[in-house]
Scaffold this motif. Sequence first.
Motif, PDB file in Angstrom:
ATOM      1  N   ALA A   1      47.802   8.966  70.307  1.00 11.07           N
ATOM      2  CA  ALA A   1      46.796   9.174  69.264  1.00 11.07           C
ATOM      3  C   ALA A   1      46.682  10.658  68.917  1.00 11.07           C
ATOM      4  CB  ALA A   1      45.447   8.623  69.711  1.00 11.07           C
ATOM      5  N   SER A   2      46.676  11.507  69.931  1.00 12.90           N
ATOM      6  CA  SER A   2      46.534  12.951  69.683  1.00 12.90           C
ATOM      7  C   SER A   2      47.708  13.493  68.882  1.00 12.90           C
ATOM      8  CB  SER A   2      46.412  13.699  71.013  1.00 12.90           C
ATOM      9  OG  SER A   2      45.178  13.460  71.628  1.00 12.90           O
TER      10      SER A   2
ATOM     11  N   LEU B   1      34.871  16.353  64.310  1.00 12.03           N
ATOM     12  CA  LEU B   1      35.899  15.566  64.990  1.00 12.03           C
ATOM     13  C   LEU B   1      35.671  14.067  64.808  1.00 12.03           C
ATOM     14  CD1 LEU B   1      36.159  17.404  68.453  1.00 12.03           C
ATOM     15  CD2 LEU B   1      37.310  17.942  66.291  1.00 12.03           C
ATOM     16  N   HIS B   2      36.711  13.372  64.405  1.00  9.75           N
ATOM     17  CA  HIS B   2      36.696  11.914  64.482  1.00  9.75           C
ATOM     18  C   HIS B   2      36.686  11.516  65.952  1.00  9.75           C
ATOM     19  CE1 HIS B   2      37.548   7.746  63.869  1.00  9.75           C
ATOM     20  NE2 HIS B   2      38.778   7.832  64.356  1.00  9.75           N
ATOM     21  N   CYS B   3      35.955  10.490  66.276  1.00 12.03           N
ATOM     22  CA  CYS B   3      35.834  10.103  67.686  1.00 12.03           C
ATOM     23  C   CYS B   3      35.469   8.630  67.781  1.00 12.03           C
ATOM     24  CB  CYS B   3      34.751  10.961  68.360  1.00 12.03           C
ATOM     25  SG  CYS B   3      34.441  10.537  70.092  1.00 12.03           S
ATOM     26  N   ILE B   4      36.080   7.950  68.726  1.00 10.30           N
ATOM     27  CA  ILE B   4      35.691   6.585  69.075  1.00 10.30           C
ATOM     28  C   ILE B   4      35.039   6.650  70.452  1.00 10.30           C
ATOM     29  CG2 ILE B   4      36.455   4.227  69.499  1.00 10.30           C
ATOM     30  CD1 ILE B   4      36.772   5.118  66.591  1.00 10.30           C
ATOM     31  N   SER B   5      33.742   6.359  70.509  1.00  9.19           N
ATOM     32  CA  SER B   5      32.992   6.504  71.763  1.00  9.19           C
ATOM     33  C   SER B   5      33.149   5.257  72.632  1.00  9.19           C
ATOM     34  CB  SER B   5      31.516   6.783  71.465  1.00  9.19           C
ATOM     35  OG  SER B   5      31.364   8.044  70.884  1.00  9.19           O
TER      36      SER B   5
ATOM     37  N   GLU C   1      44.562   0.858  69.360  1.00 11.45           N
ATOM     38  CA  GLU C   1      44.665   0.100  68.116  1.00 11.45           C
ATOM     39  C   GLU C   1      43.382   0.192  67.285  1.00 11.45           C
ATOM     40  OE1 GLU C   1      43.415  -2.833  71.368  1.00 11.45           O
ATOM     41  OE2 GLU C   1      44.795  -1.132  71.131  1.00 11.45           O
ATOM     42  N   GLN C   2      42.315   0.743  67.868  1.00  9.36           N
ATOM     43  CA  GLN C   2      41.078   0.948  67.124  1.00  9.36           C
ATOM     44  C   GLN C   2      40.822   2.431  66.846  1.00  9.36           C
ATOM     45  OE1 GLN C   2      37.627  -1.258  68.570  1.00  9.36           O
ATOM     46  NE2 GLN C   2      38.949  -2.756  69.572  1.00  9.36           N
TER      47      GLN C   2
ATOM     48  N   SER D   1      41.448   7.870  74.094  1.00  6.49           N
ATOM     49  CA  SER D   1      42.442   6.828  74.358  1.00  6.49           C
ATOM     50  C   SER D   1      43.327   7.241  75.530  1.00  6.49           C
ATOM     51  CB  SER D   1      43.290   6.571  73.111  1.00  6.49           C
ATOM     52  OG  SER D   1      44.099   7.701  72.830  1.00  6.49           O
ATOM     53  N   LEU D   2      44.078   6.271  76.052  1.00 10.69           N
ATOM     54  CA  LEU D   2      45.005   6.571  77.137  1.00 10.69           C
ATOM     55  C   LEU D   2      46.281   7.182  76.558  1.00 10.69           C
ATOM     56  CD1 LEU D   2      44.615   3.289  79.261  1.00 10.69           C
ATOM     57  CD2 LEU D   2      43.396   5.455  79.524  1.00 10.69           C
ATOM     58  N   GLY D   3      46.875   8.111  77.303  1.00 14.77           N
ATOM     59  CA  GLY D   3      48.130   8.708  76.867  1.00 14.77           C
ATOM     60  C   GLY D   3      47.930   9.753  75.782  1.00 14.77           C
TER      61      GLY D   3
END
Length: 596
Positions: free
Chosen positions: A463-464, A423-427, A434-435, A458-460
């Motif tokens: 992105a998903s 999984l791609h993930c931004i911690s 935007e990132q 992310s919120l909302g």
Amino acid sequence: MTNNYIVATIKDWNIKEFDRVLSDSPGNWTLINDHNQLTLDNLRLLKPKYIFFPHWSWLVPEEILNEFTCICFHMTDVPYGRGGSPLQNLISRGHQTTKLTALKMTKQLDAGDVYLKAPLSLEGSAQEIFERCAKLTFDMIKSIITIEPMPIAQTGNITTFTRRKPEQSKIQGSETLTELYDLIRMMDADSYPKAFLAYGDFTLTFEQAKLTPSPKKEALILNANVIITKRMTNLSEKIMTHKFITINGTNIGPDFPPYIIAELSANHNGKIEQALKSIEVAAQCGVDAIKIQSYTPDTMTINCDEDDFQIKGGLWHGYKLYDLYQWAQTPFEWHKQLFDKAKEVGITLFSTPFDESAVELLESLDAPAYKLASFEITDLPLIKRIAQTGKPLIISTGMANMEEIEEAITTAKENGCTELVVLHCISAYPAPVEQANLATIADISQRFDVISGLSDHSLGTVASVTSIALGASLIEKHFTLDRNDKGPDAEFSLEPEEFKRLVKETKEAYQAIGSAGYERKLVEHASMKFRRSLYFVNDIKHDQIITEEHIRRIRPGYGLAPKHYQALLGKRVNKDIKRGTAVSWDYIVNEEKNDG
């Protein structure tokens, strides 16, 4: 009064039979091939007399079973052979024929009253048997709606089959030739894990097996197609891996609808009642799985007041690590009750273990899969232990560089993991949209030759949903009953109604992708009549010459195509024609008929 009927199935062989057989059958028919469409509200609108389930991979909610007559088709002579993987269990037990049973669905699996039974041959590959079974199934459906038989209680001794696991498709080398033939053919169907053999760095998978006598009939000869793929030893090599994995009977990969995981994390706020309620509500949202986290504060850190152990900045500013984990933990003693609850409501539950003791606990509960958190991606001993379970593994890559991701994947595969999703993930909590860098999802899949997805903080839901178009096969998103509860992760979690929207929109995004092609779509056929075509717009007499005053390119589309306009000018007609008649080559003198 016209009756309404529903067929719920996910297999192509049944969908083809639905189109072929039921298009001219009495009644109004609806096909459901997405479990998110099988809701009580939708069914109440359709008001079906019967709901038929030829092949379905999800538990049907009890409230649907109670309110509607649901009929499934089981490939055994019940009560013999209740349970999972009936075809494979029958063949492995030496059966050459069976009976297909139409039975009423109840809360107890395959225990309902019987409407009809019909003999079914088990010759050939699994694909051939399933296609044969589909034809028989729809013949039985037509019989049921015609004669409306009264179901009869099952009689006889109960034998229960156990669902097979992918690792049981491995060839051991001790089989007889007939046993090997049966192993290959019983797994040889679309979306089933083929029989395979591990040889050094290679995996050999087998399909299309044929068992025939030798020319002098003194022995048997087994012929089969063999596909050879190289397992991961050097990530710079381009290799082939499974195109899908399977968790608890659900296939996950590019050719299947996105798999949606509700991450409960610490949003139970330390209350087991809230954790149990969250599992129940998540199931109602239509997610495929709910995930928990398995650790104690002592397996995560030490109770220490030194500066290194203080959290500064961010969502959990001011907490000591030990205190945060003590607040956020899902106690080990809760786990069995949570797993039992998930089974009760028909949702898959698995967990993220943070040390080996958590793996042992989850193994004792027969967890169907494992998740590795981004923060543990460098804990190679933990990855090794998880991989040794042989269960599917999902790895998040937040903060990890390419070398660390390579090491994690290599460690997993070298220690027995054959079903892997990365999984791609931004911690960041929450992660700025935007990132999100969602283009990384496709790159992960191509670079490491794995199934890829998104762990979304992310919120909302933007992105998903967007990630589906970029190749995500699995989405993990935090779930809370109410953000006002102020759980540790509540701020960036979705509430139930938002999660329902996420499930709906990601499935629709997947359906919208389709495949490149320029053939006319079925749904477009009804619109063809609104295209432009050639019409006579003034009356014209027999043998009269066609001029611009006689024909025009107008709607609707029942006449010749507009491209024939110039060729028709100056031609004579062979009969009197009234204004408003579609132009046809049949009306043209001495003109060879062409396709228009």
